[in-house]
Design a protein around this motif. Structure first.
Motif, mmCIF file in Angstrom:
data_model
loop_
_atom_site.group_PDB
_atom_site.id
_atom_site.type_symbol
_atom_site.label_atom_id
_atom_site.label_comp_id
_atom_site.label_asym_id
_atom_site.label_seq_id
_atom_site.Cartn_x
_atom_site.Cartn_y
_atom_site.Cartn_z
ATOM 1 N N LEU A 242 5.579 6.135 -2.258
ATOM 2 C CA LEU A 242 5.100 5.395 -3.410
ATOM 3 C C LEU A 242 4.236 4.230 -2.934
ATOM 4 N N PHE A 243 3.387 3.723 -3.820
ATOM 5 C CA PHE A 243 2.556 2.561 -3.511
ATOM 6 C C PHE A 243 3.397 1.307 -3.679
ATOM 7 N N PHE A 244 3.419 0.478 -2.624
ATOM 8 C CA PHE A 244 4.251 -0.727 -2.644
ATOM 9 C C PHE A 244 3.403 -1.972 -2.828
ATOM 10 N N GLU A 245 3.908 -2.896 -3.665
ATOM 11 C CA GLU A 245 3.309 -4.208 -3.835
ATOM 12 C C GLU A 245 4.363 -5.262 -3.530
ATOM 13 N N GLY B 16 0.802 -1.205 0.000
ATOM 14 C CA GLY B 16 0.000 0.000 0.000
ATOM 15 C C GLY B 16 0.836 1.257 0.000
ATOM 16 N N ASP B 17 0.186 2.343 0.332
ATOM 17 C CA ASP B 17 0.800 3.670 0.311
ATOM 18 C C ASP B 17 1.061 4.091 1.751
ATOM 19 N N GLU B 18 2.193 3.679 2.282
ATOM 20 C CA GLU B 18 2.538 3.965 3.677
ATOM 21 C C GLU B 18 3.083 5.381 3.799
ATOM 22 N N ARG B 19 2.554 6.148 4.719
ATOM 23 C CA ARG B 19 2.970 7.543 4.870
ATOM 24 C C ARG B 19 3.703 7.750 6.194
ATOM 25 N N PRO B 20 4.751 8.575 6.192
ATOM 26 C CA PRO B 20 5.417 8.892 7.455
ATOM 27 C C PRO B 20 4.529 9.768 8.330
#
Length: 301
Positions: A180-183, A58-62
């Motif tokens: 970024l979006f991670f898969e 997903g799109d993990e945000r700090p």
């Protein structure tokens, strides 16, 4: 102080990487007492204090936080106890006795790359045991030198699949953060790099990456810089983003030092000239405060 760079090829990446061996981990500038003094000397309003969730798709945000009036020694203790990532950007400019270290790093890179290095920014990173830094990319070139602790850098190809062009342009435009979006499927293409004290690496511009700390406090130097080709690419990305948003264009990614890249870089200067002063960044509200009396040394606000 010694720093030696060499080009190496890794199996999963299309471009060469620059590996470093250095003696910075032997410097007294990075012992606990010096780091506490650095945190006291560094402008508190410039101190980046972040935490991250566990690594996931997903799109993990700090998540942004504050230290209020804690001393440098107390902040360092909170890092050791919690899941905190401190970023002291431009330490070489804001705390003068770190400038010589930065000069050695950038001059050694310049000598090895054979290109002039500009926009030199050395950040001191101090981070907690076990913390994971989310999947993201940087617009400048980056060199990461490990001083204390161990970490694994996970590098991914600089390609559409791993960093879509429109998101890359948005980052160049400063729209939000660098996430970024991670898969999990991306890991079939990952190149892991183990970093121990005395080691360092520099990777291709805009290559996505994430970082996993070992089970100890980490101290690293994150050195952002530009060469002229890198600066032209960054400005071409900026121009492409403006053309896409304002005129409905569908530009591709910049391709090396092609004539189109030079033209886009010049166009970016025009865009920036007209945009200067039109917008101001919104103030960021902290979501937590460092608190040694709270679990994990963090209190939610």
């Amino acid at each position: 102080m010694s720093i030696h760079w060499q080009y190496v090829r890794h199996d999963k990446l299309d471009s060469n990487l620059l590996d470093a061996e250095h003696s910075l981990h032997q410097s007294p500038l990075f012992c606990d007492a010096s780091l506490a003094a650095l945190l006291d000397a560094y402008p508190r309003e410039r101190l980046g204090i972040w935490t991250f969730g566990e690594h996931a798709e997903g799109d993990e945000r700090p998540i942004f936080g504050t230290a209020n009036d804690l001393s440098g020694e107390e902040i360092l203790e909170a890092v050791k106890k919690g899941r905190i990532w401190l970023n002291l950007r431009a330490t070489n400019e804001l705390v003068p006795h770190y400038a010589e270290t930065a000069d050695h790093i950038f001059d050694s890179l310049q000598s090895r790359m054979g290109q002039r290095i500009i926009k030199r920014d050395m950040s001191v990173l101090i981070s907690s045991p076990g913390i994971h830094v989310h999947y993201h990319l940087d617009i400048p070139l980056v060199a990461l030198l490990q001083v204390r602790g161990t970490k694994t850098l996970y590098l991914y190809p600089e390609a559409e699949q791993f960093a879509p062009t429109e998101r890359l342009e948005a980052i160049a435009l400063g729209e939000g953060d660098e996430s970024l979006f991670f898969e999990s499927a991306f890991d079939a293409h990952v190149q892991p790099v183990e970093l121990k004290p005395g080691k360092g690496i520099s990777w291709p511009q805009n290559a996505p990456h994430r970082v996993q700390n070992g089970d100890m406090m980490n101290v690293s130097l994150s050195c952002e810089f530009m060469t002229w080709p890198a600066l032209f690419r960054a400005n071409a990305l900026y121009a492409n983003g403006r053309l896409r948003r304002s005129f409905g264009a569908r530009p591709g990614r910049p391709k090396g030092m092609a004539p189109a890249t030079f033209g886009k870089a010049a166009l970016a200067r025009v865009f920036k000239k007209f945009e200067r002063g039109e917008t101001t960044p919104e103030p960021r509200d902290p979501a937590f405060v460092l608190d040694l009396d709270s679990p994990g040394a963090v209190r939610t606000l």
